[in-house]
Design a protein around this motif. Sequence first.
Motif, short mmCIF file in Angstrom:
data_model
loop_
_atom_site.label_atom_id
_atom_site.label_comp_id
_atom_site.label_asym_id
_atom_site.label_seq_id
_atom_site.Cartn_x
_atom_site.Cartn_y
_atom_site.Cartn_z
N ALA A 97 0.95 -1.20 -0.01
CA ALA A 97 -0.04 -0.02 0.06
C ALA A 97 1.01 1.13 -0.07
O ALA A 97 0.65 2.26 -0.62
CB ALA A 97 -0.90 -0.01 1.22
N ALA A 98 2.02 1.14 0.76
CA ALA A 98 2.98 2.38 1.01
C ALA A 98 3.59 2.62 -0.27
O ALA A 98 4.04 3.72 -0.92
CB ALA A 98 3.95 2.29 2.04
N GLY A 99 3.46 1.71 -1.38
CA GLY A 99 4.01 1.75 -2.92
C GLY A 99 3.29 2.99 -3.49
O GLY A 99 3.98 3.79 -4.42
N GLN A 100 2.11 3.21 -3.05
CA GLN A 100 1.35 4.58 -3.65
C GLN A 100 2.22 5.81 -3.57
O GLN A 100 2.10 6.50 -4.14
CB GLN A 100 0.16 4.82 -3.22
N VAL A 101 2.73 5.90 -1.96
CA VAL A 101 3.42 6.94 -1.66
C VAL A 101 4.80 6.80 -2.35
O VAL A 101 5.42 8.12 -2.91
CB VAL A 101 3.92 6.84 -0.18
N ILE A 102 5.64 5.77 -2.49
CA ILE A 102 6.97 5.53 -2.86
C ILE A 102 7.06 5.90 -4.27
O ILE A 102 7.97 6.49 -4.93
CB ILE A 102 7.31 4.26 -2.40
N ASP A 142 4.88 7.76 -5.94
CA ASP A 142 4.09 9.13 -6.25
C ASP A 142 5.17 9.93 -7.08
O ASP A 142 6.25 10.60 -6.31
CB ASP A 142 3.62 9.83 -4.89
N PRO A 143 5.10 10.24 -8.36
CA PRO A 143 5.99 10.97 -9.02
C PRO A 143 5.90 12.43 -8.63
O PRO A 143 7.04 13.17 -8.83
CB PRO A 143 5.37 10.86 -10.51
N GLN A 144 5.15 12.68 -7.87
CA GLN A 144 4.75 14.38 -7.36
C GLN A 144 5.76 14.48 -6.10
O GLN A 144 6.54 15.36 -5.90
CB GLN A 144 3.45 14.69 -7.04
N LEU A 145 6.06 13.27 -5.56
CA LEU A 145 6.59 13.20 -4.19
C LEU A 145 8.14 13.31 -4.78
O LEU A 145 9.12 13.84 -4.00
CB LEU A 145 6.34 12.05 -3.45
N GLY A 146 8.57 12.20 -5.54
CA GLY A 146 9.71 12.05 -6.29
C GLY A 146 10.93 11.32 -5.27
O GLY A 146 12.06 11.76 -5.38
N LEU A 147 10.25 10.20 -4.47
CA LEU A 147 11.37 9.74 -3.70
C LEU A 147 12.33 9.12 -4.54
O LEU A 147 11.88 8.06 -5.42
CB LEU A 147 10.58 8.73 -2.75
#
Lengths: 142, 150
Positions: free
Chosen positions: B67-72, B74-79
């Motif tokens: 589920a955290a993959g959505q965050v990881i 996220d192109p806007q976050l850019g991690l």
Amino acid sequence: MTAKISYSDVEVGTELPAQSFPVDRATLVRYAGASGDFNPIHWNEKFAKEVGLPDVIAHGMFTMAEAIRVVTDWTGDPGAVVEYGVRFTKPVVVPNDDKGALIEVSAKVAAKLDDNTVRVDLTAISAGQKVLGMSRAVVRLA
Amino acid sequence: MALDQSFVGRTYPPTEPYEVGREKIREFAEAVGDANPAYTDTEAAKALGHPDVIAPPTFVFSVTFRAAGQVIADPQLGLDYSRVVHGDQKFAYSRPVRAGDRLSVTSTIEAIKSMAGNDILDIRGEVHDEAGEHVVTTWIKLVARAAEEA
């Protein structure tokens, strides 16, 4: 939830039975499949070394899973675990020999809390180094 | 490059349910060498007061990490995921995960910090069952190591 250890029978400082968990390359391949974590640092020595690791390392979550067994074997009921947290401080390095690595886990009751719960502090050591920090579980006893 | 602080507090949509299979629980318990019968024997689990076999405490990580993959991702976050290591992990349970659960995860960025060039990202995952009851909350701390000097 029915833990087999009674809250009234433990004190701050009570030690849980320590355990050692062997880990070799086959263990890691198996854990990769069961957990879905196929990061090659956990099974491919060439890749691990290319990214600066000394060798293949165990999944941090594998070490976390082993460490809590000291608690769940003590309580009998794994459902008695209310909270569990760790910090991954050092990797468990797993050489490709006939021995692999050993994770040695000890634990003791650090505090008695409300509602028959206690805080257990865990220590996990491999190759003489602490591999988990701030490793704590809160468990509900009978 | 430091991550954008304005992402703190951002919550992502709940995931499609993950159905917890009893054979997946058995596979996981065997992979960590844990013979506790509560993971494989329904009667033993019931004797402990559980309606069905339960999963080892850390089993749910793979569900919340996915589920955290959505965050990881996220192109806007850019991690920069190639530089990420797992820093801390924590679970707080309302009840153990058990066979037959259909679990949905809602991920929230709880904190973003920058220390010595490392980006530190805290992702909270709230896990609910199909009835909407809380099962467990997980906290994943990821550390993206600073890029090496060119």
